[in-house]
Design an enzyme around this catalytic site. Structure first.
Site, PDB file in Angstrom:
ATOM      1  N   CYS A  90      12.879  -0.243  -3.931  1.00  0.00           N
ATOM      2  CA  CYS A  90      14.338  -0.284  -4.000  1.00  0.00           C
ATOM      3  C   CYS A  90      14.808   0.261  -5.357  1.00  0.00           C
ATOM      4  CB  CYS A  90      14.855  -1.691  -3.706  1.00  0.00           C
ATOM      5  SG  CYS A  90      16.631  -1.723  -3.326  1.00  0.00           S
TER       6      CYS A  90
ATOM      7  N   HIS B  55      12.849  -2.100   1.577  1.00  0.00           N
ATOM      8  CA  HIS B  55      12.068  -3.259   1.134  1.00  0.00           C
ATOM      9  C   HIS B  55      10.908  -3.469   2.105  1.00  0.00           C
ATOM     10  CE1 HIS B  55      14.621  -4.990  -2.070  1.00  0.00           C
ATOM     11  NE2 HIS B  55      15.605  -4.405  -1.418  1.00  0.00           N
TER      12      HIS B  55
ATOM     13  N   GLU C  70       8.531  -5.490   1.925  1.00  0.00           N
ATOM     14  CA  GLU C  70       8.238  -6.925   2.038  1.00  0.00           C
ATOM     15  C   GLU C  70       9.185  -7.632   3.007  1.00  0.00           C
ATOM     16  OE1 GLU C  70      11.425  -6.858  -1.132  1.00  0.00           O
ATOM     17  OE2 GLU C  70       9.833  -5.521  -0.428  1.00  0.00           O
TER      18      GLU C  70
END
Length: 198
Positions: free
Chosen positions: A78, A178, A180
């Protein structure tokens, strides 16, 4: 086992990145210790918030030149990806200059900013970061600034205009999304960074 280090930029949800690697069975450490950063096998540069705050934190920690001199694979996430470029319109700021390109506000295309939610990512054929990930898979984005497509662009996304979803130059890799928070595709992306990038 590889030594994966998450650089503590003091401006990111570091625990969610660490948990994503934990779920994959990789041990990670969050640190701003220069020696540990320099000795890591792989590094993650996460970031949320403003480029100015992030660059100030890195300067205060003495990490700007350290990051610029790294030779092992580094993945920016990001804001961490944006910091890898030359310059940001957000605050008219010089960044880490790890690859050419600039970070600019996404154009007004009658779509709400920030760009937030799931969107399709289209990648260059046979890139090792996308091994076993279906073309045009969905990843999770939260951002108002981005990097328009340039020679370092590996994958793109479209939000009114195309922008870089993944960039790479030498040992530096960046993802605007992202991983994750991107489900199975994001987990595969992180696994590929650890296993496929040398």
């Amino acid at each position: 086992m590889q030594n994966i280090t998450i650089i503590n930029t003091r401006c990111a949800n570091l625990s969610s990145v660490k948990f994503a690697f934990d779920r994959l069975g990789y041990h990670t450490e969050i640190t701003d210790n220069i020696e540990k950063i320099q000795s890591a096998d792989k590094l993650i540069l996460p970031g949320v918030g403003t480029a100015k705050a992030a660059m100030q934190n890195l300067a205060d920690l003495g990490l700007i030149e350290v990051i610029q001199s790294l030779t092992q694979p580094v993945l920016g996430i990001c804001l961490g990806m944006q910091l890898m470029t030359d310059y940001s319109e957000e605050g008219n700021l010089d960044l880490l200059k790890l690859m050419s390109g600039k970070t600019e506000k996404l154009p007004d295309c009658q779509l709400p900013l920030p760009h937030m939610g799931w969107n399709k990512v289209h990648y260059a054929a046979d890139h090792p970061l996308f091994a076993e990930i279906a073309q045009d898979s969905y990843f999770y984005f939260v951002h108002s600034y981005g990097v328009l497509p340039n020679p370092h662009t590996v994958a793109t996304c479209d939000y009114g205009v195309p922008f870089s979803a993944v960039i790479q130059h030498n040992n530096f890799y960046g993802a605007q999304f992202h991983p994750e928070r991107s489900g199975k595709a994001g987990a595969l992306f992180l696994r590929n960074f650890v296993e496929n990038i040398k």
